[in-house]
Design a protein around this motif. Sequence first.
Motif, mmCIF file in Angstrom:
data_model
loop_
_atom_site.group_PDB
_atom_site.id
_atom_site.type_symbol
_atom_site.label_atom_id
_atom_site.label_comp_id
_atom_site.label_asym_id
_atom_site.label_seq_id
_atom_site.Cartn_x
_atom_site.Cartn_y
_atom_site.Cartn_z
ATOM 1 N N VAL A 61 4.710 9.539 -4.273
ATOM 2 C CA VAL A 61 5.506 8.421 -4.798
ATOM 3 C C VAL A 61 6.284 7.797 -3.643
ATOM 4 C CG1 VAL A 61 7.397 7.783 -6.352
ATOM 5 C CG2 VAL A 61 5.748 9.531 -7.053
ATOM 6 N N ASP A 62 6.137 6.493 -3.470
ATOM 7 C CA ASP A 62 6.869 5.762 -2.441
ATOM 8 C C ASP A 62 7.980 4.970 -3.130
ATOM 9 O OD1 ASP A 62 7.728 3.922 -0.418
ATOM 10 O OD2 ASP A 62 5.827 4.253 0.609
ATOM 11 N N GLU B 195 8.653 -3.713 1.393
ATOM 12 C CA GLU B 195 8.506 -2.627 2.366
ATOM 13 C C GLU B 195 7.189 -1.888 2.132
ATOM 14 O OE1 GLU B 195 12.986 -1.012 3.145
ATOM 15 O OE2 GLU B 195 12.139 -0.643 1.157
ATOM 16 N N TYR B 196 6.890 -1.648 0.863
ATOM 17 C CA TYR B 196 5.657 -0.953 0.479
ATOM 18 C C TYR B 196 4.442 -1.740 0.963
ATOM 19 C CZ TYR B 196 2.192 1.210 -2.674
ATOM 20 O OH TYR B 196 1.096 1.852 -3.205
ATOM 21 N N ALA B 197 4.482 -3.056 0.814
ATOM 22 C CA ALA B 197 3.364 -3.901 1.218
ATOM 23 C C ALA B 197 3.130 -3.869 2.724
ATOM 24 C CB ALA B 197 3.604 -5.343 0.759
ATOM 25 N N GLN B 198 4.195 -3.663 3.493
ATOM 26 C CA GLN B 198 4.079 -3.624 4.958
ATOM 27 C C GLN B 198 3.345 -2.378 5.439
ATOM 28 O OE1 GLN B 198 7.980 -4.121 6.595
ATOM 29 N NE2 GLN B 198 8.254 -6.122 5.641
ATOM 30 N N GLY B 199 3.318 -1.335 4.658
ATOM 31 C CA GLY B 199 2.598 -0.121 5.033
ATOM 32 C C GLY B 199 3.118 1.079 4.271
ATOM 33 N N HIS B 200 2.176 1.847 3.719
ATOM 34 C CA HIS B 200 2.534 3.041 2.946
ATOM 35 C C HIS B 200 1.402 4.055 3.049
ATOM 36 C CE1 HIS B 200 0.420 0.230 0.268
ATOM 37 N NE2 HIS B 200 -0.188 1.318 -0.177
ATOM 38 N N ALA B 201 1.694 5.278 2.683
ATOM 39 C CA ALA B 201 0.677 6.326 2.696
ATOM 40 C C ALA B 201 -0.410 5.976 1.691
ATOM 41 C CB ALA B 201 1.304 7.669 2.350
ATOM 42 N N GLY C 194 -2.779 5.986 -1.215
ATOM 43 C CA GLY C 194 -2.731 6.651 -2.518
ATOM 44 C C GLY C 194 -1.346 6.793 -3.118
ATOM 45 N N ALA C 195 -0.317 6.316 -2.406
ATOM 46 C CA ALA C 195 1.052 6.451 -2.916
ATOM 47 C C ALA C 195 1.313 5.433 -4.025
ATOM 48 C CB ALA C 195 2.063 6.252 -1.793
ATOM 49 N N ARG C 196 2.001 5.891 -5.074
ATOM 50 C CA ARG C 196 2.445 4.988 -6.148
ATOM 51 C C ARG C 196 3.774 4.374 -5.718
ATOM 52 N NH1 ARG C 196 1.978 8.696 -11.647
ATOM 53 N NH2 ARG C 196 -0.148 9.408 -11.281
ATOM 54 N N ASN C 197 3.928 3.082 -5.913
ATOM 55 C CA ASN C 197 5.192 2.440 -5.564
ATOM 56 C C ASN C 197 6.088 2.362 -6.791
ATOM 57 O OD1 ASN C 197 6.394 -0.829 -4.773
ATOM 58 N ND2 ASN C 197 7.120 1.067 -3.933
ATOM 59 N N ILE C 198 7.192 3.107 -6.736
ATOM 60 C CA ILE C 198 8.222 3.031 -7.758
ATOM 61 C C ILE C 198 9.538 2.836 -7.001
ATOM 62 C CG2 ILE C 198 9.313 4.144 -9.736
ATOM 63 C CD1 ILE C 198 6.863 6.035 -9.873
ATOM 64 N N PRO C 199 10.031 1.595 -6.889
ATOM 65 C CA PRO C 199 11.262 1.360 -6.127
ATOM 66 C C PRO C 199 12.408 2.261 -6.594
ATOM 67 C CG PRO C 199 10.227 -0.710 -6.709
ATOM 68 C CD PRO C 199 9.485 0.362 -7.446
#
Length: 139
Positions: free
Chosen positions: A53-54, A60-66, A68-73
């Motif tokens: 979970v990111d 920020e998530y769109a700029q780069g994340h692991a 398979g990570a779910r984005n939940i601010p």
Amino acid sequence: MSFFVENWILILIAFISGGLLVWPMVNKAAGGTGAVGTSEAVRLINREKGVLVDVAEPNEYAQGHATGARNIPFGQLEGSKELPSNKALPLIVMCPTGARAGRAAGLLRKAGYEKAVAVSGGNAAWREAQLPMEKSAAG
């Protein structure tokens, strides 16, 4: 007895280094931060079906994340429908630096996700460990 008197500095250093080695185990047992390194995070994902979970903001998530990570601010974490219903699964929480992830993991543990942990160093550590990252459209 003269050995101890003559080498008191070495003995003191040995006790301090031993204490520093034991401290992380004591801190975790006492309900410490619950932070893990990237290798432990990968182990939790692969062997225990951990959910990544990111908690970064969407831009920020769109700029780069692991991958398979779910984005939940972070602000939307409490009561989110994106969280798994099985609270026994490990939740591996990330953010760009790891600061918000630590607070988010604490909130999730209070909400019943006993295996919620933050990744130390966040996405920066993930990238440094050369683990897969991806970018997405802001949404």
